[in-house]
Design an enzyme around this catalytic site. Structure first.
Site, PDB file in Angstrom:
ATOM      1  N   SER A 291     -10.974  35.491  25.688  1.00 26.99           N
ATOM      2  CA  SER A 291     -11.584  34.799  26.788  1.00 26.99           C
ATOM      3  C   SER A 291     -13.012  35.029  26.842  1.00 26.99           C
ATOM      4  CB  SER A 291     -11.233  35.914  28.157  1.00 26.99           C
ATOM      5  OG  SER A 291     -12.009  37.235  27.922  1.00 26.99           O
TER       6      SER A 291
ATOM      7  N   SER B  90     -10.316  39.828  23.114  1.00 22.56           N
ATOM      8  CA  SER B  90     -11.186  38.673  23.750  1.00 22.56           C
ATOM      9  C   SER B  90     -12.428  37.939  23.044  1.00 22.56           C
ATOM     10  CB  SER B  90     -11.393  38.646  25.049  1.00 22.56           C
ATOM     11  OG  SER B  90     -10.273  38.674  25.702  1.00 22.56           O
TER      12      SER B  90
ATOM     13  N   LYS C 163     -21.696  36.883  27.925  1.00 19.67           N
ATOM     14  CA  LYS C 163     -20.546  36.774  28.983  1.00 19.67           C
ATOM     15  C   LYS C 163     -20.668  36.873  30.236  1.00 19.67           C
ATOM     16  CE  LYS C 163     -15.351  37.501  28.563  1.00 19.67           C
ATOM     17  NZ  LYS C 163     -14.551  38.176  27.678  1.00 19.67           N
TER      18      LYS C 163
END
Lengths: 522, 532
Positions: free
Chosen positions: A182, A206, A79
């Site tokens: 996310s 997330s 990420k």
């Protein structure tokens, strides 16, 4: 090659060790996949050159029989809120659009040292503030499920690709399903077979949220088990590096690589980490599994609820005790989280002033003006509004009424869990999400805060309490979208939780996506 | 980011200035007279002192704390607030704070916490400072000290001040405003340096007391080796809160004075600020709550910012640092290898007051000599060297020679006190020559000057070569005295007529005529006889 990309990581690792496939070939396929899946927008940066270099090194080790372990040569993604030395790390923001850190996050360093090769940095909501990967400076990430890109895949198991859901286009005008967030980019990278596993971060869900919406395993370890050094923070006291993988075993392999004490993160547990070995056959008889009644909340769809109950039934049939429990403060978790989140965001974001790194506005009148313009141009509305609200909560006259109160509520939430564990419960079984992946247009009809308050309902309390949790895919909904359940365990009890997760995985046989052929990767 | 290194030259000049000011005070005899209006006012002074903890690396990162390095060369990723970096507490800094707290009779908190204090400033890269607001490392201490400024106080007096708390915190960087380029230049070398902040209760009465407190704190920290106390390098920074009120009034509105760069400036700045407030009140004005800057050059405090720029620091717990646990219980074992306050307590070396007591008991030197000796660690060390080197030396003479002749010599010639050590054996010989009446007290200054010119020359050689040996021969002295009396018959007549103060005139004439070599006690005796 298409089948190899869909294999469990461990199997591929064995193939590399046996010399049946070269890491270079895997990296090559991964790189081609990043091009093919561009419409899904999973990556902010594809680290092509680095990937080639790292896989060449792995090839070399393979030839000289000096492989570093099971992960050597395995393509992974990270990420884009983890620092990767000499590689862009943007947090999907304009503010860090040009930020190239000179150091590696501990988790990345450990993966590198284990031989894993980096495919790229994945998309997220700006600074991980969101639950859909729709608020990225680089545009939203789209789900593979229900997309026209799904035509490239077939499913091992009960379904044929034509049966699963609508095939929506990926152009801007047509609607599509969100990937969740996310860490949506990481989820899509793993789901599409572009990499075998990916790191996400999990502050309120997330990692588990996109895992649930994408039909992946999403693991949030105990707070302090995995170092946060190099993870650009959202809420320091809740952030945990998360793992997105296609199987529980794959998640365990990554966890075993990245967990352990770190002198650069004072909140990590000091004791040496013992790698988790899951037994080949898991016996769940006698386990006491709690079903918290507060998770049967408004907004929970019937499909999700019956899926949850079915998994409970499966466990019970296999000899586990399914017991109703109560976590009375669950409903306050979201509002409490919203206060704590915005306070920490206000504080954490104050370093972004355009002086040392990142975006700097074209403003030279005064230092204050430079700050104001930089911050107003560098952050999106969501970040700016959280900063404003957080600073409001932290004002001297408000501190007691908001921050202190929220901290007290947080303690009550954590105590809810403690009481449940003390009553002899080994694990909790809940839904991960209240629904399947929503449509983009439906999703963005609500503001970011409302989205989060719905999406994080079941995942958020685990972050409050610092306990481990995992989302496991179960089956596809009538619409053809993944349904999942969540397991939660006491702190540092990952092993039991993962063993049960694996048991469920074996029983439910969630469909595996395989590229129909090699056309995209040759 | 490049900028000029302006700090180094600043250092030595300033420390010298500070010390020469002090010594000037020692040798001036003017006593300040208080006028009547002033005495109606009562002044209240409180101090907040930041001391940089002696440590090789910063409070939360591994970069160097060494002073005077090239700009922005001691900056780790954490120090410039690189995203994703986290603080890791430096154990040595905590130990230093704990031992300091114990030496100042503080209660060390078993658990202390770190907080973030937010404000935007270019040299504060994270936008917040990590400090200890809610629960500091130590509370409830005190400092005892003697207030004695020669020329201001006739006698030393004792004073005690409560220490409210000690907190550990990180320093900020430095901003230099370049007016020519119209740019701010930022140096982050200092950013993240470890500081102890001492918050004292406002129970001091004036600048002299404040200066004496600062001096004593410096001595203690230097003994503990927990702070270099080099004020010119910013290793010790003093902020003073000052207010005035009349006898039956409540405390007045206070002002804060910052950037006080030396011990003498502490006294001067506070004195100035008290006077400023008094003249405001006396002319019917009101003192407003504001922050003022001490300007060393003009000797004035200057307006820096007012209350309207009040900052809400939006304090918040630092989530990346777990609570700091200290082992404080003497009855239990330190099982978790915590920082051990019990063990540290036993490591406290002799404190300045113990030294003073010892000097009094062991050597019976006067209180004011003791205070000066202890105030200058180098002198004290030299004192013990000279005494231990030869047991026959008189402690009182040694102390006097060091405090008066040596210190004056050092400052007159703008030398560093460390120079004394290079001539320590010269000093030993000088004292022996004085004690055995081979030289007069007055010759010492000249001999020291000769040593400065050529260090290979020892005092005995110098006095021989220059014929500076003391005249002790009674006949010779008698002849010298007689010659002088013969030379000034009118004055002799006046003396015999009752003008006794003329005696001093004869003494001075004899000093001059003998090049200060005459044994003056004998001279006095002989003169008395001859003038009968």
């Amino acid at each position: 090659m298409n089948r190899i990309l869909a294999l469990p990581m461990k199997t591929v690792g064995q193939m590399v060790a046996a010399g049946e496939i070269r890491p270079g070939q895997l990296a090559d396929a991964a790189l081609k996949m990043t091009v093919a899946i561009k419409p899904l927008n999973a990556f902010v940066t594809v680290t092509g050159e680095l990937l080639k270099q790292q896989s060449r090194d792995a090839d070399e080790r393979q030839m000289t029989k000096r492989l570093l372990g099971d992960l050597d040569g395995i393509p992974i993604a990270i990420k884009d809120n983890f620092c990767t030395g000499e590689q862009l790390t943007t947090c999907a923001s304009r503010m860090l659009g040009n930020f190239v850190p000179s150091y590696d996050a501990t988790v990345y360093r450990k993966l590198k040292e284990a031989g894993a090769v980096l495919v790229g940095k994945t998309n997220l909501d700006q600074f991980a503030m969101g639950s859909g990967t729709v608020d990225s400076y680089y545009g939203p990430t789209k789900n593979l499920w229900g997309s026209s890109f799904m035509q490239n895949y077939s499913i091992d198991g009960r379904f044929h690709v034509d049966d699963i859901g609508r095939s929506n286009g990926l152009s801007g005008t047509e609607d599509w399903y969100i990937a969740g967030g996310s860490s949506g980019g990481s989820a899509i990278a793993v789901l599409t077979g572009t990499c075998y596993a990916a790191l996400g971060s999990d502050t309120g869900g997330s990692t588990r949220n996109p895992a649930s919406h994408c039909g992946l395993v999403g693991l949030k370890p105990t707070y302090g088990l995995v170092s946060r050094h190099g993870l650009i923070p959202l809420v320091n006291s809740m952030d945990v590096p998360g793992i997105l993988a296609r199987t529980v075993d794959d998640a365990v392999a990554i966890l075993n690589t990245i967990a352990g004490p770190d002198p650069f993160d004072s909140t990590t547990y000091k004791r040496v980490y013992t790698p988790i070995q899951l037994p080949a056959r898991v016996d769940i008889s006698g386990l006491r599994i709690g079903i918290p009644k507060e998770y049967r909340c408004s907004g929970l769809t019937n499909e999700v609820e019956s899926n949850w109950m079915q998994v409970g039934q499966l466990l019970e049939d296999a000899g586990a005790h399914i017991l109703p429990v109560s976590l009375p403060h669950t409903e306050y978790s979201i509002v409490c989280y919203s206060v704590l989140n915005q306070c920490e965001v206000a504080s954490n974001m104050s370093r972004f002033d355009g002086v040392e790194y990142g975006f700097r506005a074209d403003e030279y009148s005064t230092t204050k003006e430079l700050y104001a313009k930089t911050r107003s141009q560098g952050f999106n509305d969501v970040v700016r509004s959280r900063i404003l609200t957080g600073n409001y909560f932290l004002l001297e006259e408000n501190y007691e009424n908001y921050f202190v109160k929220a901290m007290k509520v947080r303690r009550l939430i954590a105590q809810d869990f403690d009481k449940v564990w003390q009553s002899g419960i080994d694990l909790l079984l809940t839904p991960t999400m209240l629904n399947t992946a929503p449509n983009y247009s439906d999703f963005i009809s609500q503001d970011n805060q409302t989205q989060c308050s719905v999406q994080d309902y079941c995942t958020q309390p685990a972050n409050m309490a610092g306990i481990p949790a995992i989302s496991i895919p179960i089956k596809l909904s009538n619409e053809g979208l993944p349904l999942s359940v969540q397991l939660m365990a006491p702190k540092l009890c990952e092993k039991t939780m993962l063993a049960v997760a694996k048991w469920i995985e074996d029983v439910v046989k969630f469909p595996v996506l395989v590229l129909k052929d090699d056309s995209l990767i040759s | 980011m490049k900028l000029f290194s302006i700090s180094r030259c600043y250092v030595s000049n300033n420390s010298l200035k500070q010390n020469s000011l002090l010594i000037n005070r020692c040798f001036c005899n003017k006593v300040k007279e208080n006028n009547k209006i002033e005495t109606q006012w009562h002044s209240v002074v409180g101090l907040e002192i930041h001391a940089q903890i002696s440590s090789n690396s910063k409070l939360f990162s591994g970069s160097s704390t060494e002073f005077g390095n090239p700009v922005n060369s001691c900056v780790s990723y954490f120090d410039c607030a690189t995203p994703g970096t986290l603080p890791a507490l430096n154990r040595k800094c905590v130990e230093a704070s704990v031992i300091t707290a114990l030496a100042l009779s503080c209660k060390v908190n078993e658990i202390s916490l770190f907080d973030r204090k937010h404000y935007f400033y270019a040299d504060l890269p994270a936008g917040y400072q990590i400090t200890q607001q809610r629960q500091p490392i130590a509370v409830d201490g005190k400092i005892n000290f003697h207030v004695f400024t020669p020329g201001i106080h006739k006698e030393p007096y004792f004073k005690s001040c409560k220490l409210k708390q000690i907190q550990i915190e990180q320093d900020s960087g430095k901003t230099i405003h370049d007016d020519y380029l119209r740019k701010n230049l930022i140096d982050l070398n200092r950013a993240g340096n470890p500081l102890m902040e001492f918050v004292f209760e406002p129970t001091l009465n004036d600048g002299e007391e404040a200066a004496a407190l600062v001096k004593e704190l410096m001595l203690i920290l230097q003994r503990l080796d927990t702070c270099s106390c080099k004020m010119a390098e910013g290793a010790l920074r003093v902020d003073a809160n000052i207010s005035i009120n009349k006898c039956n009034e409540a405390l007045g509105v206070r002002t804060e004075v910052k950037n006080i760069g030396s011990v003498r400036s502490v006294a001067a700045a506070i004195k100035y600020e008290i006077q400023r407030q008094i003249s405001i009140r006396n002319s019917g004005g009101v003192v407003v709550n504001e922050t003022r800057d001490w300007d060393e050059c003009s000797g004035k405090t200057i307006f820096l910012r007012g209350k309207e720029s009040y900052q809400d620091y939006r304090f918040m717990p630092e989530p990346n640092l777990p609570p700091l646990h200290i082992h404080t219980d003497e009855t239990s074992e330190n099982k978790y290898n915590l920082i051990d306050a019990v063990a540290l307590k036993n490591q406290i070396p002799e404190m300045p007051q113990e030294t003073r007591d010892k000097l009094k008991i062991e050597f019976n030197i006067s209180k004011s000599l003791i205070i000066v000796l202890v105030n200058f660690p180098e002198l004290l060390q030299l004192f013990f060297y000279i005494i231990k080197n030869n047991g026959k030396r008189s402690p009182n003479i040694v102390a006097k020679i060091l405090v008066y002749q040596t210190l004056t010599f050092i400052y007159k010639n703008k030398l560093d006190l460390a120079y004394c050590f290079t001539i320590k054996d010269h000093l030993c010989e000088l004292i022996d020559l004085l004690q055995s009446e081979k030289i007069t007290l007055l010759t010492i200054d000249n001999v020291l000057m000769e040593i400065l010119k050529d260090q290979t020359m020892f005092p005995s050689q110098i006095i021989e070569r220059n014929n500076w040996i003391q005249i002790n021969n009674d006949d010779e002295l008698r002849k010298i005295c007689q010659d002088i009396l013969n030379k000034y018959p009118r004055q002799v007549k006046q003396y015999k007529g009752g003008k006794k103060q003329i005696f001093k005139y004869f003494v001075r004439q004899i000093k001059e005529s003998t090049n200060e070599r005459a044994n003056m006690s004998q001279v006095v005796q002989i003169l008395n006889e001859l003038l009968k």
